[in-house]
Every structure is written in structure tokens, then in C-alpha cells.
Design an enzyme around this catalytic site. Structure first.
Site, mmCIF file in Angstrom:
data_model
loop_
_atom_site.group_PDB
_atom_site.id
_atom_site.type_symbol
_atom_site.label_atom_id
_atom_site.label_comp_id
_atom_site.label_asym_id
_atom_site.label_seq_id
_atom_site.Cartn_x
_atom_site.Cartn_y
_atom_site.Cartn_z
ATOM 1 N N GLY A 58 8.706 0.688 9.958
ATOM 2 C CA GLY A 58 8.363 0.473 8.557
ATOM 3 C C GLY A 58 8.807 1.584 7.619
ATOM 4 O O GLY A 58 9.063 1.338 6.446
ATOM 5 N N GLU A 59 8.884 2.801 8.138
ATOM 6 C CA GLU A 59 9.264 3.936 7.292
ATOM 7 C C GLU A 59 10.651 4.485 7.620
ATOM 8 O O GLU A 59 11.138 5.390 6.938
ATOM 9 C CB GLU A 59 8.211 5.044 7.429
ATOM 10 N N LYS A 83 13.490 -10.905 11.628
ATOM 11 C CA LYS A 83 13.388 -11.134 10.176
ATOM 12 C C LYS A 83 12.438 -10.133 9.522
ATOM 13 O O LYS A 83 12.778 -9.523 8.502
ATOM 14 C CB LYS A 83 12.913 -12.559 9.900
ATOM 15 N N ILE A 113 -0.046 -5.601 5.433
ATOM 16 C CA ILE A 113 0.150 -5.151 4.052
ATOM 17 C C ILE A 113 1.491 -5.650 3.513
ATOM 18 O O ILE A 113 2.087 -5.040 2.628
ATOM 19 C CB ILE A 113 0.036 -3.618 3.946
ATOM 20 N N GLY A 152 0.823 -1.207 0.000
ATOM 21 C CA GLY A 152 0.000 0.000 0.000
ATOM 22 C C GLY A 152 0.850 1.246 0.000
ATOM 23 O O GLY A 152 0.650 2.154 -0.788
#
Length: 741
Positions: free
Chosen positions: A701-702, A630, A479, A252
Site C-alpha cells: 500500500g505504501e 487489480k 479503507i 485515511g
């Protein structure tokens, strides 16, 4: 009977039960629990649900960039065998804003066109092939306006009155102009970045099914709880009448935060037909009609004393968006707290254009803002003859330089130091262009990384069955980030259950509401909700066993305490259930919370062609507790790969005459492919953030994309002596300055 355990983060949580769990699941590099379903093709995505009596819808985009629709010749295509209908009268059709909200809908359909490719109709047929053919034949007559398509036009309309977007549009502290005038060394440069598209592997798709006045939408959405509320508002029905099911999302990156045109089109068409409708965007429509990352023009001003200590920072961003849209790319979001400097000006303004909607894309703000700030820091270091790591070390503040509050945790300098050692930074030559490998000029570069940490209200229900298994349910999504696995690990650790005895169900608004996947808040927010539910269940198990919760050990499906060991299933009767809810509180105001990191890159630049090849990269990150080594590594690898694309290849190009996206597919919009991505190494520093949440984890994540491209640009400079401030660094921007062979 379900009970609720709710926590508002008004106080730190020094002790986490994850630190005393006996199952030894947390932090381990465990495989994805849903992996077998995905690799065997049995995980159902939005376009793959089979429903009876399905009609196929193909969307039609506007062929002009600005104007009005005069007429739609629906009758001509409705005469084609197999065509059912053409729907244009979207009484409640909306445009989706970047933050997943919505703007006012035009009455009776999209009569005013604001950008080329805007969805204006859906053609319905008994087969996809017929619907596609009819959609291509549909004739629409327009009354075209002049439109605004050139970001660099001398008469461009600039809007400076914008509401906040994570950060205020305009802020200042001290006197930057005076600091620049008094500084021993100054830098005043402008960086530009192009529009980008999320280009997720799975296109936007929705299958809409109405029954008894309620809608079930099988969609590809990151935030189903809020998405269902948006969709209900768009359709004029109660939110209780809309259910979104989205267990698997094929990427996404922000483009699926809010509802997209295909969901409303499918829902309206299905209600009109009285039968289910599936609508899947073509790849070109994904590029044209889903949110893009805004292009930016960023002026960076740095003022420093003779030792390189910053006395002033200016970060002025000009981005773009449609008329009436308030979202601006918050490029200065990390500039507020990243480096010292008592005099500061950070602004964001918008150029109003008839380009596609600008919205959130992976790390909105930091992803492009740090290209400019980190690039400028590297330029300042070069100008002053200071190692760029040392320059950052000298400007690593002890407290937030604007709010004057402490950081919840901050290990930027440690990331820089450990990264430099691991990468071999000491082997970097002092003079740019001095390392050569045949016809390749070789250089190293670095940049800092940061991403603000966010906690969002989220809930999860956890049930222990008489069989001694557990079921986790939440409207949280996966996602591709590993949510299924991480939440399974948390529940398993808290309840003393092996992975194969925990089932996690996500992506359905029938489950407890959750903030979903966005803003790097997913794992910490939903993970904390699971933690709180399990904390309550542990208390219930202890009570059933007649021991204090502190004296209870849960391992391998057994409850151990008071010199006894019994299966947990024997303590739950017909089953135990608890719901956990986490909410943000005063901790986010008392402390500045962020994850940090450092990027290092080595590139080769061909002295003949100007081609840039990334040879190796290293990222060192501190993001609180790493829940799964991981999946966390995978997130950083993906972010750093994004950084390669940002630095070298990705550029969404609009025709300045018409606003048309001229590279609206994956053949012409160049995301990095395997040949572009070298061996990437990711390292994590041990860290706990007790102010963030009860599981002490922060968003990751970012983080991997933030600053990554700037490290590559710095490596290009180290190889060639050329500073390129216009991203991406394509060879045409290097060729005329390359040294003679």
C-alpha cells in the site's frame, strides 16, 4: 465450538496451502466484493448512521497558536433557539499522537492552546445548521503567548533526545567524516520537504451512542481495536465498554490511525446529554486538527570510490512537532538497508513548533526520505557520469549493511532492469536539456522504491455454515484498499468456495481483534489470520470425511477425497468455526524484510512558463505474492499519484507569524487531479517471501509512493539541467534557470 490456530513467525513457512488450492482465486484481478454497495451509495460511512434522538455537534477550533483560554461565553450561544449545550469541560480530552497513542490530558478541558485550530469546544444543537451557526458565534477570550511558528528561525528549539520511532533517532557506524575525506567523489546536499495533509475524501466523523454505561462509536478509523482502547482510556472506562464500528472508511492515509478530537468530543457530549451525538469535522478542521506529515530538512552526504561504490552515507533529518510529542518523521528508515556503504550516520532531530500535530502519513519515513536519498543518488550518478541505474546496481548489497543479516527477499536490481527495458530507458539522451518538443523540454528520470515489511498480531474467525457458505469476521478495516475482497479470496481459495459463497465482515471491535490498516501490514497480517483459521477448518473437514488433510481437495463447495465427493455443508453439522491468529516472531529479526520497486517518469517542462507536466510513469514492484492483481495495481497507482502530488503540487503552508494553516481546504491545498495524472503503468514481479508470513505476501500500500517523486525530479533535471532540492517543484523554482527560448 470454536478452535484456535495460532502461528508465531519464528520459522519460515516454505509451503503455503495457497499454492495448492483448487479454486483459482488468488492473484486474479477480481472486482471488489463491496464495490456495488459503494457505487450505489448504500455502503454506510461514519456520518451516515441513523440513530434516534440525535444531537448534532460542531467543533470549535482555537483562534490562536499558543496561549491559554481565559473564558468561553457559552451562555450567549445557548440562548440561540435550537442550541442544546456547549461542552468545553473535557475531563479526559486528549491529544492523539502520531502512532495512535495518547499524551496526558489537561485537567478540566483544553485550557492551554498549543496550535491554531486545536479543538477546544463542541456546540450541540437540534440541527447541524443551528450548531454550525452557534459554533461560529461562540466567543472565546484568550491570553496569547508568543509561540514558535517559524521552522527556519535562527533561534529555533531543536530537540535531539528522542526515543526510537521504527528506527533509532540517532545511529552511526564506522567514520563517515573520514570516508568523506578519503573518497574519490563526494556529494553533500540538503533537501527540504513541506508539511502535507492526508486529505482523505471522507472527513473525520463520529456518532457516539451510550447505552447502559457502554459506548458504541460509529467512526472513521483505520485501527479500531487499538482505537477503542485509546478511546476507553480517554473516557476513563474499561475497554470492554467501548465498541467502534467502522465498516467503510473513505480513505485515511495515516490520519485515522489513532482517535481524533471529534471522537472524544462526541463521546463526552453524548454522555453529558444522555442522547446520541454526531460530530463531523469541516474540511478546514481536517487540515488544522488532524495529523500532518512533518516538513523536513535533510542533509545527505555520499562518499564513493572512483567506480561509484559507496563507502559512506549520511542522512541527517530535521523535522518538526509539538512540544512534548516524541514522534519524528523517520526519513532515514530505508537508508539503513537500501544501499551499501560501511560508514554511516543516520539521525533525526525535532524543531519544536506550535504547528499542528505531526504524525504518520502514507509511508512515513520513506515517502519523504527517499526524495532526498534517491535525489542524491541521481545527483551522484550525474556528477560521476554513470547511468543512475548502474550506480544503484553497483551498490545493491548482498546482506543488510548495518545488521549483517540476509534479506528475506530482494529484487531491486531486477525491478530496475525490467523497468528500464519496458520504459525505453536506452532512448534517454546523455545530455540534459537535449530533447525538445516545441516549447516543451522533455526528460526521463528514475528512482528506486522500498518499504519495510511489517507483520502485526491479528486474528480472524471463519465459520462454515450447513448451507456450504463461509463467513469471515475480523476487526480489520477496508479503507479503500481492497481488504474485503482479498480476505474473501483467501477464504474462498482455502475452503474451495466461489466468491459469492463467502461473506466477509470487517471494521467492528465485536469481531476478533486485528491490527487494522496501517503500515502496509493489513493484507498480510489479517490475510494470514484468515489463512490459519481456514487451515484449521480444512483439518476438521478432512477429519469429518475420514481422509488425511493432504489428500483433501476443496473446490466449488465440494470436499473431494478417497474417490468421494460431498458438499462441505454436509460435513459441518450445525456449523464449524475456527479462529486464526498470526504473531510476529524471530523471522523479522533474522531477516531484513522489505518490498522493492523502481519508478520511471517522463516529464515535459515548458521552456516559457516553467510548468511541469508528467507525461507517463512506470512502476515495477516486487512485493511477495500478489493476492489480487487489480487491487494491488490500484494501490500502486494511488501511491504513484501521491508521488506526483509530492513532487509538483502538495504543500501545507503555515504562516510563520501565527502558525495558521493558510491553505486549509482542497481549493488551495493542491492534490493531483485527473489532468495532472498521465497514463500510469504498473508491473509486478513474481515473488514469494517464505520468511514474511504463511501466505508469502508483503506490504504494497505504501510502496508506490516511496521514491516516486524523486523519479519526477530527476526527469525535470534531465529535461532542463536544473536540480531542485526544495519540494514541491513549482515553476517559480525553475523559471530563472530555464534556457532561453
Amino acid at each position: 465450538m470454536s478452535t484456535t490456530n495460532s502461528l508465531t513467525m519464528n520459522q519460515p513457512v516454505p509451503a503455503s496451502l495457497l499454492d495448492i488450492g483448487a479454486q483459482d482465486l488468488i492473484g486474479k484481478p477480481l472486482d471488489r466484493v463491496e464495490g456495488p454497495l459503494k457505487v450505489t451509495g448504500t455502503a454506510l460511512y461514519a456520518a451516515e448512521y441513523r440513530v434516534e434522538d440525535l444531537a448534532y455537534g460542531v467543533l470549535v477550533g482555537a483562534k490562536i497558536g499558543s496561549g491559554k483560554i481565559v473564558s468561553v461565553d457559552a451562555d450567549a450561544v445557548k440562548a440561540i433557539p435550537g442550541v442544546i449545550d456547549v461542552v468545553t469541560d473535557y475531563d479526559t480530552f486528549i491529544q492523539v499522537s502520531a502512532q495512535g497513542g495518547e499524551t496526558k490530558a489537561p485537567a478540566q478541558g483544553v485550557k492551554t492552546v498549543t496550535y491554531r485550530g486545536e479543538i477546544v469546544a463542541i456546540v450541540l444543537a437540534e440541527s447541524f445548521e443551528v450548531a454550525r451557526d452557534a459554533a461560529q458565534r461562540l466567543e472565546i477570550v484568550y491570553d496569547e503567548d508568543e509561540g514558535a511558528y517559524d521552522f527556519d528561525a535562527s533561534d529555533r528549539k531543536v530537540d535531539s533526545k528522542l526515543p526510537p520511532n521504527n528506527v533509532p533517532a540517532h545511529s552511526s557506524q564506522g567514520d563517515l567524516d573520514a570516508a568523506m575525506a578519503d573518497a574519490a567523489v563526494t556529494l553533500d546536499v540538503t533537501y527540504t520537504t513541506p508539511s502535507q495533509n492526508s486529505a482523505a475524501m471522507e472527513p473525520h466523523a463520529s456518532t457516539a451512542v451510550w447505552k447502559d454505561g457502554s459506548l458504541t462509536l460509529f467512526g472513521a478509523y483505520q485501527m479500531p481495536t487499538s482505537d477503542s482502547q485509546q478511546l476507553a482510556k480517554a473516557l476513563g472506562v474499561s475497554s470492554s465498554k467501548v465498541r467502534i464500528i467502522t465498516p467503510y472508511v473513505g480513505g485515511g492515509f495515516g490520519s485515522k490511525l489513532g482517535i481524533a478530537p471529534e471522537s472524544v468530543a462526541a463521546a463526552v457530549a453524548a454522555k453529558r446529554l444522555g442522547r446520541p451525538v454526531k460530530a463531523v469535522m469541516a474540511r478546514q478542521q481536517v487540515f488544522e486538527a488532524t495529523p500532518r506529515r512533518s516538513n523536513t530538512e535533510q542533509r545527505i552526504r555520499l562518499a564513493a570510490d572512483a567506480q561509484g561504490r559507496l563507502t559512506g552515507i549520511g542522512h541527517e533529518t530535521l523535522a518538526s512537532n509539538l512540544e512534548g510529542q516524541d514522534f519524528f518523521e523517520p526519513a532515514g528508515v530505508s537508508t539503513h538497508f537500501m544501499y551499501a556503504g560501511e560508514n554511516r550516520t543516520i539521525t533525526h532531530d525535532l524543531v519544536r513548533l506550535n504547528w499542528g500535530l505531526a504524525g504518520s502519513m502514507r509511508a512515513p519515513g520513506e515517502a519523504v526520505g527517499m526524495l532526498a536519498v534517491e535525489g542524491a543518488m541521481n545527483e551522484l550518478a550525474d556528477k560521476m557520469g554513470i547511468d543512475p541505474i548502474e550506480l544503484r546496481r553497483r551498490n545493491d548489497p548482498a546482506t543488510d549493511p548495518e545488521k549483517d543479516i540476509p534479506y528475506s527477499s530482494r529484487q531491486l536490481t531486477r525491478c530496475l532492469d525490467e523497468g528500464a527495458k519496458a520504459f525505453g530507458w536506452d532512448k534517454r539522451q546523455a545530455k540534459p536539456g537535449s530533447t525538445r518538443d516545441g516549447e516543451w523540454l522533455v526528460g526521463m528520470g528514475m528512482a528506486s522504491a522500498t518499504r519495510s515489511n511489517v507483520l502485526m498480531e491479528s486474528s480472524a474467525c471463519v465459520t462454515i455454515t450447513p448451507a456450504g457458505t463461509a463467513v469471515v469476521e475480523s476487526a480489520m478495516t477496508d479503507i479503500g484498499t481492497g481488504s474485503y475482497t482479498i480476505l474473501t479470496q483467501i477464504a474462498g481459495e482455502m475452503l474451495g468456495l466461489p466468491i459469492d459463497r463467502v461473506t466477509t465482515k470487517l471494521g467492528d471491535t465485536a469481531y476478533p481483534p486485528a491490527a487494522g490498516s496501517g503500515g502496509s501490514w493489513g493484507a498480510a497480517s489479517s490475510g494470514s489470520a484468515v489463512y490459519l483459521a481456514c487451515e484449521m477448518l480444512r483439518e476438521k473437514l478432512a477429519d469429518a470425511m475420514g481422509v488425511d488433510p493432504e489428500a483433501l481437495t476443496l473446490k466449488d463447495g465440494l470436499a473431494i477425497g478417497d474417490n468421494r465427493s460431498v458438499p462441505i455443508g454436509s460435513l459441518v453439522g450445525e456449523g464449524l468455526e475456527a479462529t486464526g491468529t498470526i504473531k510476529p516472531g524471530q523471522q523479522e529479526k533474522t531477516f531484513t524484510q522489505a518490498s522493492y520497486g523502481a519508478h520511471f517518469a517522463e516529464v515535459g517542462v515548458n521552456a516559457v512558463t516553467g510548468e511541469v507536466r508528467v507525461r507517463r510513469m512506470l512502476g515495477v514492484f516486487a512485493a511477495g505474492r500478489i493476492l489480487n492483481a487489480k487491487t494491488a495495481r490500484s494501490q500502486c497507482l494511488g501511491g504513484m499519484t501521491f508521488g506526483i502530488g509530492t513532487a509538483l503540487t502538495e504543500e501545507l503552508i503555515h504562516d510563520p507569524r501565527t502558525g495558521k494553516v493558510v491553505n486549509h481546504d482542497l481549493a488551495e491545498y493542491h492534490v493531483p487531479v485527473n489532468a495532472d495524472v498521465p497514463q500510469i503503468e504498473v508491473r509486478f514481479l513474481e515473488e514469494r517471501d517464505i520468511h514474511a508470513n504463511p501466505i508469502h505476501a508483503k506490504g504494497i500500500g505504501e510502496l508506490g509512493i516511496s521514491g516516486a517523486g524523486a523519479a519526477i525530479a530527476a526527469a525535470v533535471h534531465d529535461a532542463t539541467g536544473i536540480w531542485v532540492r526544495d519540494y514541491p517543484l513549482t515553476l517559480d523554482k525553475l523559471l530563472d534557470q530555464l534556457p532561453a527560448v
